[in-house]
Design a protein around this motif. Structure first.
Motif, PDB file in Angstrom:
ATOM      1  N   GLU A 118       0.511  -0.840   0.120  1.00 24.96           N
ATOM      2  CA  GLU A 118       0.196   0.001   0.212  1.00 24.96           C
ATOM      3  C   GLU A 118       0.594   1.674   0.064  1.00 24.96           C
ATOM      4  OE1 GLU A 118      -3.496   0.256  -0.897  1.00 24.96           O
ATOM      5  OE2 GLU A 118      -3.408  -1.527  -0.553  1.00 24.96           O
ATOM      6  N   TRP A 119       1.926   1.113   0.378  1.00 21.33           N
ATOM      7  CA  TRP A 119       2.915   2.015   0.569  1.00 21.33           C
ATOM      8  C   TRP A 119       3.577   2.365  -1.506  1.00 21.33           C
ATOM      9  CZ3 TRP A 119       8.490   2.416   0.592  1.00 21.33           C
ATOM     10  CH2 TRP A 119       9.239   4.018   0.247  1.00 21.33           C
ATOM     11  N   ARG A 120       4.353   1.153  -1.487  1.00 18.99           N
ATOM     12  CA  ARG A 120       5.007   1.616  -2.990  1.00 18.99           C
ATOM     13  C   ARG A 120       4.081   1.628  -3.497  1.00 18.99           C
ATOM     14  NH1 ARG A 120       7.808   1.152  -5.736  1.00 18.99           N
ATOM     15  NH2 ARG A 120       8.777  -0.971  -6.304  1.00 18.99           N
ATOM     16  N   PHE A 121       2.115   1.049  -3.835  1.00 21.70           N
ATOM     17  CA  PHE A 121       1.963   1.477  -4.707  1.00 21.70           C
ATOM     18  C   PHE A 121      -0.322   1.219  -4.759  1.00 21.70           C
ATOM     19  CE2 PHE A 121       4.014  -2.640  -5.185  1.00 21.70           C
ATOM     20  CZ  PHE A 121       5.396  -2.254  -5.975  1.00 21.70           C
ATOM     21  N   GLY A 122      -0.277   1.862  -3.704  1.00 18.26           N
ATOM     22  CA  GLY A 122      -1.731   1.849  -3.282  1.00 18.26           C
ATOM     23  C   GLY A 122      -1.910   3.291  -2.375  1.00 18.26           C
ATOM     24  N   GLY A 123      -2.991   2.723  -1.528  1.00  9.89           N
ATOM     25  CA  GLY A 123      -3.646   3.934  -0.738  1.00  9.89           C
ATOM     26  C   GLY A 123      -2.244   4.849   0.117  1.00  9.89           C
ATOM     27  N   GLY A 124      -1.151   4.126   0.482  1.00  5.68           N
ATOM     28  CA  GLY A 124      -0.408   4.773   1.598  1.00  5.68           C
ATOM     29  C   GLY A 124       0.664   5.805   0.886  1.00  5.68           C
ATOM     30  N   GLN A 125       0.247   5.710  -0.970  1.00  2.00           N
ATOM     31  CA  GLN A 125       1.891   6.666  -0.929  1.00  2.00           C
ATOM     32  C   GLN A 125       1.537   8.291  -1.489  1.00  2.00           C
ATOM     33  OE1 GLN A 125       2.209   5.022  -5.534  1.00  2.00           O
ATOM     34  NE2 GLN A 125      -0.076   4.808  -5.394  1.00  2.00           N
ATOM     35  N   GLY A 126       3.249   8.347  -0.342  1.00  2.00           N
ATOM     36  CA  GLY A 126       3.601   9.432  -0.300  1.00  2.00           C
ATOM     37  C   GLY A 126       2.769   9.981   0.834  1.00  2.00           C
ATOM     38  N   GLU A 127       3.103   8.969   2.134  1.00  2.00           N
ATOM     39  CA  GLU A 127       3.383   9.160   3.278  1.00  2.00           C
ATOM     40  C   GLU A 127       3.759   8.763   4.387  1.00  2.00           C
ATOM     41  OE1 GLU A 127       2.613  10.614   6.896  1.00  2.00           O
ATOM     42  OE2 GLU A 127       0.120  10.504   5.824  1.00  2.00           O
ATOM     43  N   ARG A 289      -9.255  14.822  21.557  1.00  2.00           N
ATOM     44  CA  ARG A 289     -10.046  15.429  20.270  1.00  2.00           C
ATOM     45  C   ARG A 289     -10.310  16.633  20.692  1.00  2.00           C
ATOM     46  NH1 ARG A 289     -11.574  11.551  23.872  1.00  2.00           N
ATOM     47  NH2 ARG A 289     -13.346  11.788  25.726  1.00  2.00           N
ATOM     48  N   GLY A 290      -9.889  17.661  19.038  1.00  2.00           N
ATOM     49  CA  GLY A 290     -10.443  18.945  19.070  1.00  2.00           C
ATOM     50  C   GLY A 290      -9.118  19.566  19.240  1.00  2.00           C
ATOM     51  N   PHE A 291      -7.740  18.922  19.553  1.00  2.00           N
ATOM     52  CA  PHE A 291      -6.695  20.016  19.778  1.00  2.00           C
ATOM     53  C   PHE A 291      -5.088  18.644  19.428  1.00  2.00           C
ATOM     54  CE2 PHE A 291      -9.410  20.899  23.342  1.00  2.00           C
ATOM     55  CZ  PHE A 291      -9.804  22.270  23.583  1.00  2.00           C
ATOM     56  N   ARG A 292      -5.911  19.174  18.429  1.00  2.00           N
ATOM     57  CA  ARG A 292      -4.591  17.548  17.304  1.00  2.00           C
ATOM     58  C   ARG A 292      -5.106  17.532  16.388  1.00  2.00           C
ATOM     59  NH1 ARG A 292      -3.631  11.787  19.368  1.00  2.00           N
ATOM     60  NH2 ARG A 292      -2.994  11.625  17.580  1.00  2.00           N
ATOM     61  N   PRO A 293      -3.653  16.922  15.669  1.00  2.00           N
ATOM     62  CA  PRO A 293      -4.056  16.464  14.243  1.00  2.00           C
ATOM     63  C   PRO A 293      -4.596  15.364  14.078  1.00  2.00           C
ATOM     64  CG  PRO A 293      -2.383  18.053  13.974  1.00  2.00           C
ATOM     65  CD  PRO A 293      -2.735  17.647  15.300  1.00  2.00           C
ATOM     66  N   GLU A 294      -5.775  15.479  13.392  1.00  2.00           N
ATOM     67  CA  GLU A 294      -6.114  13.593  13.013  1.00  2.00           C
ATOM     68  C   GLU A 294      -5.809  13.236  12.308  1.00  2.00           C
ATOM     69  OE1 GLU A 294     -10.942  13.759  13.327  1.00  2.00           O
ATOM     70  OE2 GLU A 294     -11.073  14.664  15.106  1.00  2.00           O
ATOM     71  N   ALA A 295      -5.173  11.523  11.896  1.00  2.00           N
ATOM     72  CA  ALA A 295      -5.099  10.735  10.726  1.00  2.00           C
ATOM     73  C   ALA A 295      -5.974  10.683   9.775  1.00  2.00           C
ATOM     74  CB  ALA A 295      -4.429   9.428  11.334  1.00  2.00           C
ATOM     75  N   ARG A 296      -6.116  10.663   8.296  1.00  2.00           N
ATOM     76  CA  ARG A 296      -6.591  10.546   7.786  1.00  2.00           C
ATOM     77  C   ARG A 296      -7.044   8.681   8.243  1.00  2.00           C
ATOM     78  NH1 ARG A 296      -5.615  10.433   2.032  1.00  2.00           N
ATOM     79  NH2 ARG A 296      -3.539   9.357   2.735  1.00  2.00           N
ATOM     80  N   ILE A 297      -8.504   7.714   7.310  1.00  2.00           N
ATOM     81  CA  ILE A 297      -8.375   6.824   7.863  1.00  2.00           C
ATOM     82  C   ILE A 297      -9.591   6.076   6.409  1.00  2.00           C
ATOM     83  CG2 ILE A 297     -10.247   4.942   8.759  1.00  2.00           C
ATOM     84  CD1 ILE A 297     -10.554   6.549  11.247  1.00  2.00           C
ATOM     85  N   VAL A 298      -8.100   5.426   5.780  1.00  3.48           N
ATOM     86  CA  VAL A 298      -9.358   5.296   3.751  1.00  3.48           C
ATOM     87  C   VAL A 298      -8.890   3.946   4.031  1.00  3.48           C
ATOM     88  CG1 VAL A 298      -7.974   7.564   3.394  1.00  3.48           C
ATOM     89  CG2 VAL A 298      -6.773   5.712   3.255  1.00  3.48           C
ATOM     90  N   ARG A 299      -9.452   3.285   3.129  1.00  8.43           N
ATOM     91  CA  ARG A 299      -9.741   2.038   2.519  1.00  8.43           C
ATOM     92  C   ARG A 299      -8.238   1.461   1.033  1.00  8.43           C
ATOM     93  NH1 ARG A 299     -13.921  -0.669  -1.154  1.00  8.43           N
ATOM     94  NH2 ARG A 299     -13.449  -2.926  -1.265  1.00  8.43           N
ATOM     95  N   ALA A 300      -7.461   0.413   1.603  1.00 11.67           N
ATOM     96  CA  ALA A 300      -7.018  -0.335   1.204  1.00 11.67           C
ATOM     97  C   ALA A 300      -6.922  -0.689  -0.360  1.00 11.67           C
ATOM     98  CB  ALA A 300      -6.074  -1.711   1.753  1.00 11.67           C
ATOM     99  N   VAL A 301      -6.107   0.543  -0.865  1.00  6.05           N
ATOM    100  CA  VAL A 301      -6.219  -0.205  -2.670  1.00  6.05           C
ATOM    101  C   VAL A 301      -6.432  -1.252  -3.619  1.00  6.05           C
ATOM    102  CG1 VAL A 301      -6.098   0.792  -5.298  1.00  6.05           C
ATOM    103  CG2 VAL A 301      -5.497   2.637  -3.119  1.00  6.05           C
ATOM    104  N   LEU A 302      -5.051  -2.514  -2.650  1.00  7.67           N
ATOM    105  CA  LEU A 302      -4.739  -3.289  -3.779  1.00  7.67           C
ATOM    106  C   LEU A 302      -5.782  -4.601  -2.979  1.00  7.67           C
ATOM    107  CD1 LEU A 302      -1.147  -2.483  -3.804  1.00  7.67           C
ATOM    108  CD2 LEU A 302      -2.302  -2.122  -4.857  1.00  7.67           C
ATOM    109  N   GLY A 303      -6.754  -4.298  -2.286  1.00 13.50           N
ATOM    110  CA  GLY A 303      -7.296  -4.983  -1.274  1.00 13.50           C
ATOM    111  C   GLY A 303      -6.518  -6.486  -1.482  1.00 13.50           C
ATOM    112  N   GLU A 305      -5.309  -8.423  -2.519  1.00 14.12           N
ATOM    113  CA  GLU A 305      -4.292  -9.252  -3.213  1.00 14.12           C
ATOM    114  C   GLU A 305      -2.849  -7.985  -2.832  1.00 14.12           C
ATOM    115  OE1 GLU A 305      -5.217  -8.025  -6.902  1.00 14.12           O
ATOM    116  OE2 GLU A 305      -6.003  -9.926  -7.688  1.00 14.12           O
ATOM    117  N   ALA A 306      -2.993  -6.881  -1.703  1.00 13.17           N
ATOM    118  CA  ALA A 306      -1.848  -6.385  -0.920  1.00 13.17           C
ATOM    119  C   ALA A 306      -0.350  -7.472  -0.064  1.00 13.17           C
ATOM    120  CB  ALA A 306      -2.929  -5.395   0.012  1.00 13.17           C
TER     121      ALA A 306
END
Length: 381
Positions: A118-127, A289-303, A305-306
């Motif tokens: 996911e970091w190389r090819f999917g939803g985590g690229q650039g993170e 909560r309310g005083f800090r940045p929140e992480a994104r929660i996303v679905r994996a792209v590769l399903g 087969e990841a």
């Protein structure tokens, strides 16, 4: 062909399946096979791996094999220390499979492999700070910081599914009670759906109809399909799992502070039916909560087969690294041999001159010992 452009085989071994595929350097799967997982005997699992690899290898030129294993993999990435859903206990999987295949083999935790893909090819690229959570039979996880998998001191970091969230709760296959995966996994979804059907509740009629009246046939994909069709009970069951997911993610955010959570595994097929309640519970539970940045929660792209893609890519990385090490070792060995040969030749010349002086053939200047640089072969004689 450069090793970085070569094909490798990735194998994802879970609690129910052995999935394998031939993967190119861009993460594309060119060929694939699937077998049921033999859960009772490690040798049978090795047989299944060897059979699949030989089948794929007969059609493709591959340089290495990566295995994503659902269990605790040691720091050397050679042995599976413990697998809650399989029969592996301190199993030297890498060496056993290498002997059978004659190819380099990399063993990696399946969630680490999925996170890598996911970091190389999917939803985590650039993170730069990524946490991957896989919801399947149980819950796996992985941590990536600046492109490096964080395996921990003993190689088993990321076993998030066995965090205790309900003291004295449901019994887990790991031996403890109340583990997170007992509330936010495919097994949890199936258990709750079956219990509802067994209770005789009239609201479970669609579940029973889909299972031909047999509660034992109810499974996670069945619940997800009903939820997508709008069945309110199936939607509620997924929302419950989603809320537990969000609570666990908030705990992980307090400890790890990632920028993105990527949610994969079979349960993630539910999409927003799962992730929307997870985000809501995450925001409600997050420390500060309310005083800090929140992480994104996303679905994996590769399903699903990841893990396969990640294991194959890690095997390519390993094979490339090994080749570089061997080339460097060969070059150093050759240079050392040449230096030793030059040193030996110069010592022989000095010895001959010494013999000539000792026999009185002629008077000569005292022997000049070879300089250190000469002995190392760095100057010409």
């Amino acid at each position: 062909m450069a090793l970085t452009q070569a094909l490798t085989i990735g194998i994802d071994i879970g609690g129910t399946k052995v999935a394998a595929g031939v993967v190119d350097p861009e993460g594309n799967i060119l060929d694939r096979l699937r077998r049921d997982t033999p859960t009772k005997d490690p040798r049978e699992t090795e047989d299944a791996i060897a059979e699949i690899v030989h089948d794929l290898e007969s059609r493709h030129d591959v340089i290495a094999v990566g295995i994503g294993a659902a269990g605790f993999v040691d720091g050397t990435r050679s042995s599976v220390l413990f697998a809650p859903h399989l029969a592996w206990r301190h199993e030297p999987l890498r060496d056993a499979v290498e002997r059978r295949l004659g190819l380099p083999v990399v063993v990696e935790n399946d969630a680490n492999a999925a996170a890598w893909s996911e970091w190389r090819f999917g939803g985590g690229q650039g993170e730069s700070h990524l946490v991957c959570v896989t919801l399947g039979t149980g819950i796996g996880g992985a941590i990536l910081n600046d492109g490096a998998l964080q395996r921990g001191k003993f190689g088993i970091a990321g076993e998030f599914g066995h965090m205790q969230v309900v003291p004295g709760g449901h019994r887990c296959e790991c031996g403890n009670r109340g583990c997170w995966e007992q509330y936010a996994s495919g097994n949890a979804l199936t258990r709750e759906a079956r219990e509802l059907a067994l209770s005789g509740s009239p609201v479970a009629h669609n579940l029973l109809r889909a299972a031909d009246g047999d509660p034992r046939k109810i499974n996670g994909p069945m619940v997800t399909a009903l939820a997508k069709d709008g069945d309110p009970v199936a939607v509620e069951l997924l929302e419950d799992v989603g809320r537990w997911l969000g609570i666990g993610l908030a705990n992980l955010a307090a400890a790890l502070d990632p920028g993105t959570f990527v949610i994969g595994g079979g349960v993630s097929d539910a999409g927003e039916l799962l992730l929307a309640p997870a985000r809501e519970a995450f925001k409600r539970t997050l420390t500060g909560r309310g005083f800090r940045p929140e992480a994104r929660i996303v679905r994996a792209v590769l399903g699903p087969e990841a893990g396969m893609v990640g294991a194959a890519d890690l095997a390519r990385e390993e094979a490339t690294w090994l080749r570089r090490v061997r080339v460097k070792t060969t070059a150093v060995t050759a240079k050392t041999a040449a230096a030793r040969g030059a040193r030996s030749t110069r010592l022989e010349r000095a010895a001959r001159k010494s013999v000539g002086r000792r026999t009185g053939m002629r008077t000569a200047e005292p022997i000049k010992e070879p300089a250190p640089a000469e002995l190392n072969g760095d100057t010409e004689a």
